[in-house]
Structure formats: C-alpha cells, structure tokens
Design a protein around this motif. Structure first.
Motif, PDB file in Angstrom:
ATOM      1  N   MET A  66       7.320  10.235  12.703  1.00 41.97           N
ATOM      2  CA  MET A  66       6.822   8.998  13.256  1.00 41.97           C
ATOM      3  C   MET A  66       7.084   7.890  12.254  1.00 41.97           C
ATOM      4  N   ASP A  67       7.685   6.817  12.725  1.00 40.95           N
ATOM      5  CA  ASP A  67       7.974   5.662  11.890  1.00 40.95           C
ATOM      6  C   ASP A  67       6.852   4.641  12.069  1.00 40.95           C
ATOM      7  N   PRO A  68       5.981   4.475  11.058  1.00 41.28           N
ATOM      8  CA  PRO A  68       4.861   3.547  11.198  1.00 41.28           C
ATOM      9  C   PRO A  68       5.289   2.105  11.429  1.00 41.28           C
ATOM     10  N   ASN A  69       6.494   1.763  11.061  1.00 41.86           N
ATOM     11  CA  ASN A  69       6.961   0.397  11.270  1.00 41.86           C
ATOM     12  C   ASN A  69       7.202   0.082  12.743  1.00 41.86           C
ATOM     13  N   ARG A  70       7.280   1.115  13.565  1.00 42.80           N
ATOM     14  CA  ARG A  70       7.490   0.901  15.000  1.00 42.80           C
ATOM     15  C   ARG A  70       6.177   0.828  15.771  1.00 42.80           C
ATOM     16  N   LEU A  71       5.059   1.003  15.092  1.00 46.38           N
ATOM     17  CA  LEU A  71       3.749   0.942  15.737  1.00 46.38           C
ATOM     18  C   LEU A  71       3.237  -0.491  15.745  1.00 46.38           C
ATOM     19  N   THR A  72       2.402  -0.805  16.728  1.00 47.64           N
ATOM     20  CA  THR A  72       1.791  -2.135  16.756  1.00 47.64           C
ATOM     21  C   THR A  72       0.790  -2.259  15.611  1.00 47.64           C
ATOM     22  N   GLN A  73       0.423  -3.482  15.312  1.00 50.55           N
ATOM     23  CA  GLN A  73      -0.551  -3.743  14.247  1.00 50.55           C
ATOM     24  C   GLN A  73      -1.886  -3.060  14.560  1.00 50.55           C
ATOM     25  N   LYS A  74      -2.336  -3.158  15.805  1.00 47.83           N
ATOM     26  CA  LYS A  74      -3.611  -2.535  16.198  1.00 47.83           C
ATOM     27  C   LYS A  74      -3.546  -1.019  16.062  1.00 47.83           C
ATOM     28  N   THR A  75      -2.406  -0.429  16.400  1.00 41.94           N
ATOM     29  CA  THR A  75      -2.244   1.020  16.271  1.00 41.94           C
ATOM     30  C   THR A  75      -2.276   1.428  14.809  1.00 41.94           C
ATOM     31  N   GLN A  76      -1.598   0.685  13.961  1.00 44.19           N
ATOM     32  CA  GLN A  76      -1.610   0.968  12.530  1.00 44.19           C
ATOM     33  C   GLN A  76      -3.030   0.858  11.975  1.00 44.19           C
ATOM     34  N   GLU A  77      -3.759  -0.174  12.414  1.00 46.76           N
ATOM     35  CA  GLU A  77      -5.150  -0.339  11.969  1.00 46.76           C
ATOM     36  C   GLU A  77      -6.003   0.840  12.426  1.00 46.76           C
ATOM     37  N   ALA A  78      -5.840   1.272  13.675  1.00 46.14           N
ATOM     38  CA  ALA A  78      -6.622   2.394  14.196  1.00 46.14           C
ATOM     39  C   ALA A  78      -6.328   3.672  13.423  1.00 46.14           C
ATOM     40  N   LEU A  79      -5.067   3.935  13.131  1.00 41.49           N
ATOM     41  CA  LEU A  79      -4.717   5.133  12.352  1.00 41.49           C
ATOM     42  C   LEU A  79      -5.300   5.070  10.946  1.00 41.49           C
ATOM     43  N   HIS A  80      -5.239   3.905  10.335  1.00 40.29           N
ATOM     44  CA  HIS A  80      -5.818   3.732   8.992  1.00 40.29           C
ATOM     45  C   HIS A  80      -7.328   3.946   9.037  1.00 40.29           C
ATOM     46  N   ASP A  81      -7.989   3.338  10.026  1.00 37.18           N
ATOM     47  CA  ASP A  81      -9.444   3.493  10.154  1.00 37.18           C
ATOM     48  C   ASP A  81      -9.825   4.944  10.437  1.00 37.18           C
ATOM     49  N   ALA A  82      -9.037   5.633  11.250  1.00 38.49           N
ATOM     50  CA  ALA A  82      -9.305   7.044  11.541  1.00 38.49           C
ATOM     51  C   ALA A  82      -9.197   7.878  10.267  1.00 38.49           C
ATOM     52  N   GLN A  83      -8.195   7.607   9.460  1.00 41.31           N
ATOM     53  CA  GLN A  83      -8.039   8.325   8.198  1.00 41.31           C
ATOM     54  C   GLN A  83      -9.214   8.044   7.265  1.00 41.31           C
ATOM     55  N   THR A  84      -9.634   6.791   7.200  1.00 39.15           N
ATOM     56  CA  THR A  84     -10.775   6.419   6.364  1.00 39.15           C
ATOM     57  C   THR A  84     -12.036   7.144   6.813  1.00 39.15           C
ATOM     58  N   LYS A  85     -12.252   7.196   8.136  1.00 36.83           N
ATOM     59  CA  LYS A  85     -13.435   7.890   8.664  1.00 36.83           C
ATOM     60  C   LYS A  85     -13.384   9.381   8.341  1.00 36.83           C
ATOM     61  N   ALA A  86     -12.236   9.994   8.515  1.00 37.85           N
ATOM     62  CA  ALA A  86     -12.110  11.422   8.210  1.00 37.85           C
ATOM     63  C   ALA A  86     -12.459  11.683   6.749  1.00 37.85           C
ATOM     64  N   LEU A  87     -11.934  10.885   5.855  1.00 37.19           N
ATOM     65  CA  LEU A  87     -12.237  11.060   4.425  1.00 37.19           C
ATOM     66  C   LEU A  87     -13.719  10.816   4.145  1.00 37.19           C
ATOM     67  N   ARG A  88     -14.286   9.781   4.760  1.00 34.73           N
ATOM     68  CA  ARG A  88     -15.702   9.469   4.550  1.00 34.73           C
ATOM     69  C   ARG A  88     -16.601  10.617   5.017  1.00 34.73           C
ATOM     70  N   TYR A  89     -16.185  11.303   6.089  1.00 40.00           N
ATOM     71  CA  TYR A  89     -16.977  12.412   6.619  1.00 40.00           C
ATOM     72  C   TYR A  89     -16.647  13.731   5.936  1.00 40.00           C
ATOM     73  N   GLY A  90     -15.796  13.676   4.912  1.00 41.57           N
ATOM     74  CA  GLY A  90     -15.484  14.876   4.140  1.00 41.57           C
ATOM     75  C   GLY A  90     -14.452  15.787   4.763  1.00 41.57           C
ATOM     76  N   HIS A  91     -13.629  15.248   5.666  1.00 44.46           N
ATOM     77  CA  HIS A  91     -12.608  16.046   6.332  1.00 44.46           C
ATOM     78  C   HIS A  91     -11.248  15.825   5.681  1.00 44.46           C
ATOM     79  N   THR A  92     -10.443  16.844   5.672  1.00 50.69           N
ATOM     80  CA  THR A  92      -9.115  16.740   5.066  1.00 50.69           C
ATOM     81  C   THR A  92      -8.036  16.375   6.081  1.00 50.69           C
ATOM     82  N   GLU A  93      -8.377  16.426   7.358  1.00 52.19           N
ATOM     83  CA  GLU A  93      -7.419  16.102   8.415  1.00 52.19           C
ATOM     84  C   GLU A  93      -8.017  15.079   9.367  1.00 52.19           C
ATOM     85  N   VAL A  94      -7.154  14.244   9.908  1.00 53.52           N
ATOM     86  CA  VAL A  94      -7.549  13.294  10.944  1.00 53.52           C
ATOM     87  C   VAL A  94      -7.329  13.976  12.284  1.00 53.52           C
TER      88      VAL A  94
END
Length: 75
Positions: free
Chosen positions: A1-29
C-alpha cells in the motif's frame, strides 16, 4: 500500500488507529482501532452522515468501538 495515494483523512485515520492501538497496549492495529479512529473524526466519513440521521447515537457507537478496541468505555 502506497500511503501517498491515500486521502488526507484516510492517512489521519490510520495514524489515529495506530496511536490508539499503542495506547491500549496492542502491537497490531485491527479493524476495531480503525473504526474507532473513523468514528472520532469530526468531519469524517462516518460521523457527518450519522449526525444527520436522527436515530443514530454516535456516542454509543464510539463507546462500543472503544470497548471492542480494548480501550476504556468512557474518555
């Protein structure tokens, strides 16, 4: 997956999902983290139409997604 082809909102959602996973102590999104991130985007794909629908409780959706993602029920 090429992140440069994603919309700004999609990139933000993926980043936020990763942040939430880490905050909840998970190693995978997973889909629960992504759903929660999408629900919490104020002008995103999910909240905008849901806020116009009178019978959709977005607060309940967020709480349920947060619980499924392994986070606290209330934030």
């Amino acid at each position: 997956m090429d992140p440069n082809r994603l919309t700004q909102k999609t990139q933000e959602a993926l980043h936020d999902a990763q942040t939430k996973a880490l905050r909840y102590g998970h190693t995978e999104v997973d889909t629960d983290h992504l759903l929660l991130a999408l629900l919490e985007q104020p002008e995103g794909l999910i909240p905008a139409p849901c806020s116009r629908a009178r019978d959709v409780d977005t607060g309940s959706l967020r709480r349920g997604a947060r619980a499924r993602a392994g986070g606290p029920a209330e934030c």
